[in-house]
Scaffold this active site. Structure first.
Site, PDB file in Angstrom:
ATOM      1  N   ASP A 181      55.345  -6.248  11.546  1.00 21.33           N
ATOM      2  CA  ASP A 181      54.826  -7.144  12.569  1.00 21.33           C
ATOM      3  C   ASP A 181      54.035  -6.268  13.542  1.00 21.33           C
ATOM      4  OD1 ASP A 181      54.463  -9.400  14.209  1.00 21.33           O
ATOM      5  OD2 ASP A 181      56.294  -8.969  15.330  1.00 21.33           O
TER       6      ASP A 181
ATOM      7  N   ASP B  14      53.346  -7.220  17.472  1.00 17.11           N
ATOM      8  CA  ASP B  14      53.841  -7.264  18.856  1.00 17.11           C
ATOM      9  C   ASP B  14      55.294  -6.821  18.937  1.00 17.11           C
ATOM     10  OD1 ASP B  14      51.483  -8.441  20.182  1.00 17.11           O
ATOM     11  OD2 ASP B  14      51.913 -10.134  18.855  1.00 17.11           O
TER      12      ASP B  14
ATOM     13  N   LYS C  15      56.917 -23.865  28.691  1.00 21.98           N
ATOM     14  CA  LYS C  15      56.710 -23.297  27.355  1.00 21.98           C
ATOM     15  C   LYS C  15      55.249 -23.471  26.933  1.00 21.98           C
ATOM     16  CE  LYS C  15      59.068 -22.917  22.912  1.00 21.98           C
ATOM     17  NZ  LYS C  15      59.483 -21.537  23.207  1.00 21.98           N
TER      18      LYS C  15
ATOM     19  N   ILE D  40      52.952 -21.088  29.038  1.00 21.35           N
ATOM     20  CA  ILE D  40      52.987 -19.702  28.567  1.00 21.35           C
ATOM     21  C   ILE D  40      52.225 -19.581  27.240  1.00 21.35           C
ATOM     22  CG2 ILE D  40      54.474 -17.862  27.712  1.00 21.35           C
ATOM     23  CD1 ILE D  40      54.720 -18.055  30.679  1.00 21.35           C
ATOM     24  N   ARG D  41      52.449 -20.545  26.340  1.00 27.96           N
ATOM     25  CA  ARG D  41      51.773 -20.508  25.041  1.00 27.96           C
ATOM     26  C   ARG D  41      50.254 -20.625  25.214  1.00 27.96           C
ATOM     27  NH1 ARG D  41      54.477 -24.240  22.661  1.00 27.96           N
ATOM     28  NH2 ARG D  41      53.069 -25.954  23.152  1.00 27.96           N
TER      29      ARG D  41
ATOM     30  N   HIS E 151      48.430 -17.406  26.249  1.00 29.91           N
ATOM     31  CA  HIS E 151      48.327 -16.258  25.344  1.00 29.91           C
ATOM     32  C   HIS E 151      46.881 -15.870  25.018  1.00 29.91           C
ATOM     33  CE1 HIS E 151      52.382 -14.881  23.803  1.00 29.91           C
ATOM     34  NE2 HIS E 151      52.694 -15.777  24.720  1.00 29.91           N
TER      35      HIS E 151
ATOM     36  N   ASP F  28      60.439  -7.639  15.400  1.00 31.81           N
ATOM     37  CA  ASP F  28      61.297  -7.601  16.586  1.00 31.81           C
ATOM     38  C   ASP F  28      62.113  -8.874  16.757  1.00 31.81           C
ATOM     39  OD1 ASP F  28      59.832  -9.202  19.276  1.00 31.81           O
ATOM     40  OD2 ASP F  28      58.766  -9.017  17.372  1.00 31.81           O
TER      41      ASP F  28
END
Length: 508
Positions: free
Chosen positions: A78, A80, A228, A231-232, A235, A365
């Protein structure tokens, strides 16, 4: 008169006998309490004389399951918080962007612009009850950890928690939903299991606290959904800002190129599957590895939309054109090195490459969206990158923490060994020991995080996050470059854990 003397002698004997019994009872009681006090002193002296445990190596790789690297032919990653580890400045950026979106797009009160990010308030792995608006920590048995339950920024007492939930144990359907792939819409409780969710948790609690103090009538689930989404939706803006100021937000990992060199020289295949867009990933990889970073990878897939990448059966993989920044609609029949791909599914990846099962080791992660499906459904081996280990291990290595942890264990054993006494005075001593134990447990919790304690433990049980991590990850470590401390043929062996019925038979 003779009769009176006889009666007096009898009375005197009875009085003397009564006094003797009273003194004997007092002596027995004193002897009994002295026994507990002596036992306490002996255990305390033994604890103080014990040599403190060795320090834990912060750059070690820890095994949940036996993993032989000789069997691994393909390494997947991955991006991030796996290859790219971010500075605290990213948390502030995401929080501020989310707060701004709440005001501008969702028309929240302008006053919330004064609600600042609180570093260190939350930890990864907490659950948010979207029905009741409560942030809490669960252990591996779905028990609520008392002292780690918040409504807004206000901690709830044990009595308040029991009044709300009627029980310390949360039903599994309430936590995980009724279906295998339960989404937010099916569950009443959502786990915030990645590091991007830490500023999200802080924004939720800050705004909820603001509403509570202003006595606004708000719906906790609407607040959760709005934040939510904010924040999304932030990005893409975050990606642009970070790409223009990489050194301000990404930790430079000087050993990353060396790690890739090691794998390539050992004839290992490398691939990258990330949810992030190509431009963002490219800037970060150029900063950490160099402009030739793509030469290390046999396959690069961006905007994969995990976990759907691992669960969907049919979603075409597309080619991403770096020059135009758009997607080419040609059918993909083979995967070529140097080409950037977009979306797709793990089924296509496996069918087109032949990379399957235990020959693949994938690092991420997030225990769920990165690791769960590939290990449960496809038999890949998995590694988790948990950056919080750096802080957790530093705390474990603190001499004061070691002393407190040792004494907590020995004091708990002392209480267990003497808890069945019925004498009231002995019970008072036991209560004193219990109070000392409670203080010790809180002291040990606070050194990790004042509000919620360790990411990996409640007071004594593993957290719900730990349970999932140990289930889905074969190995875990704080940084991908820690694998440089081991050869590419190393076998990781898990430690033989002591089960409750085995405890006495082991040297522990």
């Amino acid at each position: 008169m003779f009769l009176c003397k006889v009666i007096s002698k009898c009375t005197l004997r009875l009085l003397l006998k009564s006094r003797f019994h009273r003194k004997q009872k007092i002596f027995i009681r004193l002897h009994s309490t002295r026994r507990l006090e002596e036992a306490y002193k002996v255990v305390k002296t033994k604890c103080q004389s014990k040599k403190l445990p060795k320090d834990v190596n912060p750059r070690a790789v820890f095994a949940c399951n036996e993993l032989d690297l000789k069997e691994v032919k393909v390494y997947g990653f991955d991006y991030d918080y796996t290859l790219a580890c971010y500075k605290p400045s990213l948390d502030y950026l995401l929080y501020n962007l989310g707060r701004q979106t709440l005001i501008e797009q969702y028309k929240y009160p302008p006053d919330i612009k004064n609600l600042e990010y609180r570093p260190g308030f939350a930890v990864r792995g907490l659950h948010y009850d979207i029905e009741k608006g409560i942030l809490l920590k669960l252990d591996s048995f779905l028990q609520i950890q008392f002292g780690a339950v918040y409504k807004g920024l206000t901690p709830l007492s044990n009595e308040e928690v029991l009044q709300i939930y009627k029980n310390r144990i949360i039903p599994i359907a309430y936590v995980e939903g009724h279906t295998k792939n339960a989404s937010d819409s099916h569950t009443k409780m959502v786990q915030l299991a990645d590091l991007f969710s830490v500023p999200e948790m802080c924004l939720i609690c800050n705004v909820a606290d603001y509403f509570e103090k202003k006595h606004f009538d708000y719906h906790p689930e609407i607040l959760f959904r709005d934040i939510k989404s904010s924040i999304r939706n932030s990005h893409p803006v975050m990606h642009n800002i970070v790409a223009q100021n990489v050194s301000e937000y990404i930790e430079r990992n000087d050993k990353l190129r060396q790690f890739f060199d090691r794998l390539v020289q050992a004839n290992k295949k490398l691939f990258l599957v990330t949810n992030s867009p190509y431009g963002f990933v490219n800037k970060g990889m150029e900063f950490m590895v160099g402009k030739d970073w793509k030469e290390y990878f046999d396959l690069v897939i961006v905007q994969a939309r995990k976990p759907r990448f691992f669960t969907d059966l049919s979603r075409p993989i597309r080619v991403y054109d770096e020059r135009s920044g758009s997607h080419i609609w040609d059918r993909v029949t083979k995967l070529e090195k140097g080409v950037i791909y977009y979306e797709g599914t793990v089924k296509q990846l496996q069918d087109l490459t032949g990379w399957r099962g235990h020959q693949v080791l994938y690092f991420g992660d997030h225990p769920y969206s990165d690791l769960a499906d590939v290990t449960l459904e496809h038999g890949w081996r998995t590694g988790a990158i948990i950056t919080e280990l750096t802080h957790e291990i530093a705390t474990l290595n603190n001499p004061e923490f070691k002393k407190n942890a040792n004494w907590l264990q020995m004091l708990t054993q002392l209480i267990e060994d003497h808890q069945d006494c019925e004498d009231p005075d002995e019970q008072k001593i036991l209560m004193k020991w219990m109070a000392e134990r409670d203080k010790l447990r809180n002291d040990i919790k606070y050194v990790f995080n004042e509000q919620f304690g360790s990411v990996f433990r409640t007071y004594h049980n593993p957290t719900y996050f730990s349970r999932r991590l140990f289930r889905f990850a074969d190995i875990y470590t704080s940084n991908i470059a820690n694998l440089l401390n081991y050869s590419v043929n190393h076998t990781f062996y898990p430690r033989r854990g002591v089960m409750p019925h085995e405890y006495i038979s082991y040297f522990v």
